[in-house]
Scaffold this active site. Structure first.
Site, PDB file in Angstrom:
ATOM      1  N   TYR A  45     -10.656  13.485 -12.369  1.00  0.00           N
ATOM      2  CA  TYR A  45     -11.326  14.255 -10.960  1.00  0.00           C
ATOM      3  C   TYR A  45     -12.526  13.823 -10.408  1.00  0.00           C
ATOM      4  O   TYR A  45     -13.488  14.008 -11.143  1.00  0.00           O
ATOM      5  CB  TYR A  45     -10.856  15.781 -11.057  1.00  0.00           C
ATOM      6  CG  TYR A  45      -9.594  16.122 -10.435  1.00  0.00           C
ATOM      7  CD1 TYR A  45      -9.234  15.712  -9.306  1.00  0.00           C
ATOM      8  CD2 TYR A  45      -8.816  17.060 -11.203  1.00  0.00           C
ATOM      9  CE1 TYR A  45      -8.096  16.102  -8.861  1.00  0.00           C
ATOM     10  CE2 TYR A  45      -7.611  17.427 -10.748  1.00  0.00           C
ATOM     11  CZ  TYR A  45      -7.149  16.756  -9.553  1.00  0.00           C
ATOM     12  OH  TYR A  45      -6.192  17.332  -9.052  1.00  0.00           O
ATOM     13  N   ASP A 225      -6.697  -0.921  13.771  1.00  0.00           N
ATOM     14  CA  ASP A 225      -6.133  -0.671  12.262  1.00  0.00           C
ATOM     15  C   ASP A 225      -5.470  -2.184  11.944  1.00  0.00           C
ATOM     16  O   ASP A 225      -4.584  -2.804  12.735  1.00  0.00           O
ATOM     17  CB  ASP A 225      -4.764   0.183  12.911  1.00  0.00           C
ATOM     18  CG  ASP A 225      -3.986   0.438  11.478  1.00  0.00           C
ATOM     19  OD1 ASP A 225      -4.185  -0.318  10.458  1.00  0.00           O
ATOM     20  OD2 ASP A 225      -3.106   1.311  11.379  1.00  0.00           O
ATOM     21  N   THR A 252      -4.974  -0.993   5.162  1.00  0.00           N
ATOM     22  CA  THR A 252      -4.482  -0.901   3.656  1.00  0.00           C
ATOM     23  C   THR A 252      -4.934  -1.733   2.920  1.00  0.00           C
ATOM     24  O   THR A 252      -5.428  -2.743   3.255  1.00  0.00           O
ATOM     25  CB  THR A 252      -2.866  -1.028   3.859  1.00  0.00           C
ATOM     26  OG1 THR A 252      -2.660  -2.275   4.591  1.00  0.00           O
ATOM     27  CG2 THR A 252      -2.032   0.395   4.617  1.00  0.00           C
ATOM     28  N   LYS A 255      -1.676  -5.207   1.514  1.00  0.00           N
ATOM     29  CA  LYS A 255      -0.958  -6.443   2.166  1.00  0.00           C
ATOM     30  C   LYS A 255      -1.701  -7.679   2.023  1.00  0.00           C
ATOM     31  O   LYS A 255      -1.615  -8.331   1.164  1.00  0.00           O
ATOM     32  CB  LYS A 255      -0.813  -5.875   3.751  1.00  0.00           C
ATOM     33  CG  LYS A 255      -0.094  -4.731   4.024  1.00  0.00           C
ATOM     34  CD  LYS A 255       0.186  -4.410   5.485  1.00  0.00           C
ATOM     35  CE  LYS A 255       1.189  -3.277   5.487  1.00  0.00           C
ATOM     36  NZ  LYS A 255       0.250  -1.836   5.863  1.00  0.00           N
ATOM     37  N   ARG A 261      -1.728  -0.442  -3.571  1.00  0.00           N
ATOM     38  CA  ARG A 261      -1.591   0.149  -2.384  1.00  0.00           C
ATOM     39  C   ARG A 261      -2.587   1.324  -2.146  1.00  0.00           C
ATOM     40  O   ARG A 261      -2.838   2.203  -3.007  1.00  0.00           O
ATOM     41  CB  ARG A 261      -0.080   0.981  -2.846  1.00  0.00           C
ATOM     42  CG  ARG A 261       0.995   1.090  -2.104  1.00  0.00           C
ATOM     43  CD  ARG A 261       2.247   0.906  -2.771  1.00  0.00           C
ATOM     44  NE  ARG A 261       2.769  -0.564  -2.491  1.00  0.00           N
ATOM     45  CZ  ARG A 261       3.381  -0.839  -1.357  1.00  0.00           C
ATOM     46  NH1 ARG A 261       3.609   0.015  -0.425  1.00  0.00           N
ATOM     47  NH2 ARG A 261       3.961  -2.113  -1.392  1.00  0.00           N
TER      48      ARG A 261
HETATM   49  N1  DSN Z   1       5.212   0.004   6.149  1.00  0.00           N
HETATM   50  C1  DSN Z   1       4.062  -1.220   6.893  1.00  0.00           C
HETATM   51  C2  DSN Z   1       4.785  -2.261   7.371  1.00  0.00           C
HETATM   52  O1  DSN Z   1       5.716  -2.780   6.854  1.00  0.00           O
HETATM   53  O2  DSN Z   1       4.344  -3.054   8.310  1.00  0.00           O
HETATM   54  C3  DSN Z   1       3.130  -0.491   7.890  1.00  0.00           C
HETATM   55  O3  DSN Z   1       2.577   0.560   7.433  1.00  0.00           O
END
Ligand code: DSN
Length: 466
Positions: A45, A225, A252, A255, A261
């Site tokens: 933690y 974003d 994120t 990707k 993640r």
């Molecule tokens: N779930 C993502 C996507 O596939 O674009 C976006 O959060």
């Protein structure tokens, strides 16, 4: 007794190895990222932040970095702002993650604690807005994201979202953005999307912000974003909103960035004093964001994931990552051109990034869900997706969304894109003969033949870490 989860993970390894991943928001992590994510850091933690004198939660001092590199961060004595003891390793892990994130995106400040992109966006809203304040962002049907104000979300219950759209040519509708910005008195103007194929003109949005600020007499936060294209930005094949007047960028990390993640928030400026309650001014954005992540919207950070983010950012800073990013776009553009030759109608007539949106209803008469199912049966994974002005609704949209980040990681290139487009056309021809997903069973022989070809090619390009 063996836990069935073991076999399910083995089954997923097989599925990933023998198929080709075309969902544009997915990727394959390296063995090193996977190892960090599965490490004993999960036991710890560490609410709070690894602030230390003169650096805050941002990029390491440039002179120190020149002289010491990351060893300086790893050796520094850290008077931290944490609520639990035993942080001597965790603090250093998080500091390295922060520093690498800043270097990757030319930011001064990074918060690497958001558990996801949605959490990152929620924290930015909480940092800057009061309940009822207005956010101008891309609407979901136009290609925006759920967290940009879809009525089913918590944010939409707390704040007032106004949506802008895309123009006929698939670009952002800048006239619509300007008109709405000057009407709706936004506190945030947000550029971001999960189904958009063009490169936004960030400077133009920054000009619109200025006009709206002059009209309404208050500061407006410019937020990007960039979850879908962050890897392209890091790889130098897409402009960086932070270099074009944007205050905050969320993304994120899984990707195109090819990490675990999770989410991060990047900004310009430094944390002045972590202990004083800051006023809501753009100059205070870094500390407002830190306070909005913890304790504002999250508890304990996931330090095993933060370690994996640091490892991924280290990989993304290598020269090879630039080549990877360029190849993602080259593959996407080749695939788009090949699909067009086969009669696929593409939104925006192609792509400038990693993503393709095909209107299969307009092209061939069947809907995206049927096509998604048929492609699944041959080992090609993508998702049904609404196209602009879609009449099919969320469950039977007219299009499919696909992209090249994952297959480019596996090493597929321009030649394989041509093969892929050929398979997609063959599956489309089968879909034209059926009226429902159940009827696909009548074409199992043809589908299985394509499935064997997909498997054979996929196994030539192993998934990293499997
Ligand atoms: N779930 C993502 C996507 O596939 O674009 C976006 O959060």
């Amino acid at each position: 007794m063996k836990d069935p989860i073991f076999d399910l993970i083995e089954g997923e390894k097989k599925r990933q190895s023998e198929g080709l991943e075309l969902i544009p928001s997915e990727n394959y992590v390296s063995a090193a990222v996977l190892e960090a994510m599965g490490s004993i850091l999960t036991n710890k933690y560490s609410e709070g932040y690894p602030y230390f004198d003169g650096v805050g939660c941002g990029r390491a001092n440039e002179d120190d970095f020149e002289e010491w590199g990351e060893s300086r961060i790893a050796e520094e004595i850290l008077p931290n702002y944490r609520y639990y003891g035993g942080q001597e390793n965790i603090d250093r892990v998080e500091r390295i993650a922060i520093d690498r994130a800043c270097r990757l995106f030319n930011a001064d400040h990074a918060n690497v604690q958001p558990h996801s992109g949605a959490q990152a966006n929620t924290a930015v809203y909480f940092a800057w807005l009061e309940p009822g304040d207005t956010v101008l962002g891309m609407s979901l049907p136009a290609g925006g994201h759920l967290t940009h104000g879809a009525p089913v979300t918590l944010s939409a219950h707390v704040y007032n979202f106004v949506g802008y759209g895309v123009a006929e040519n698939g670009d952002l509708d800048y006239a619509d953005i300007e008109q709405k910005a000057l009407e709706c008195d936004p506190k945030i103007i947000l550029v971001g999307y999960s189904a958009f194929m063009k490169i936004p003109d960030f400077d133009r949005i920054a000009e619109i912000r200025k006009k709206a600020e002059e009209k309404f007499g208050h500061e407006i936060l410019l937020m990007a974003d960039m979850a879908h294209v962050a890897g392209l930005i890091a790889g130098g094949v897409h402009p960086n909103p932070l270099d074009h007047g944007f205050d905050v960028m969320t993304t994120t990390t899984h990707k195109t960035l090819r990490g675990p993640r999770g989410g991060i928030i990047l900004s310009k400026g430094n944390v002045a004093s972590p202990l004083k309650k800051p006023e809501k001014t753009l100059a205070n954005i870094p500390i407002l964001i830190d306070r909005a992540v913890f304790p504002g919207t999250q508890g304990g950070p996931l330090e095993h994931v933060i370690a994996a983010k640091a490892v991924a950012f280290g990989e993304d800073l290598q020269p090879e990552f630039k080549e990877y990013a360029a190849n993602i776009v080259k593959n996407a553009q080749t695939l788009a051109e090949e699909l067009k030759k086969y009669g696929f109608v593409l939104q925006g007539d192609g792509t400038e990034n990693h993503l393709i949106l095909a209107d299969v209803k307009k092209s061939f008469g069947f809907d995206g869900k049927l096509y998604e199912r048929a492609l699944d049966m041959v080992g090609l994974t993508l998702n049904a997706n609404a196209v602009a002005s879609d009449k099919g609704g969320a469950f039977r949209p007219s299009g499919v969304r696909l992209g090249t980040p994952a297959i480019t990681t596996r090493g597929l290139g321009v030649e394989e894109m041509k093969t892929l487009a050929g398979w997609m056309k063959q599956v489309a021809d089968i879909c034209k003969l059926v009226n429902s997903e159940e009827e696909l069973a009548e074409h199992l022989d043809e589908l299985n033949k394509i499935r064997d070809e997909v498997r054979e090619l996929a196994l030539k390009f192993p998934v990293p870490a499997i």
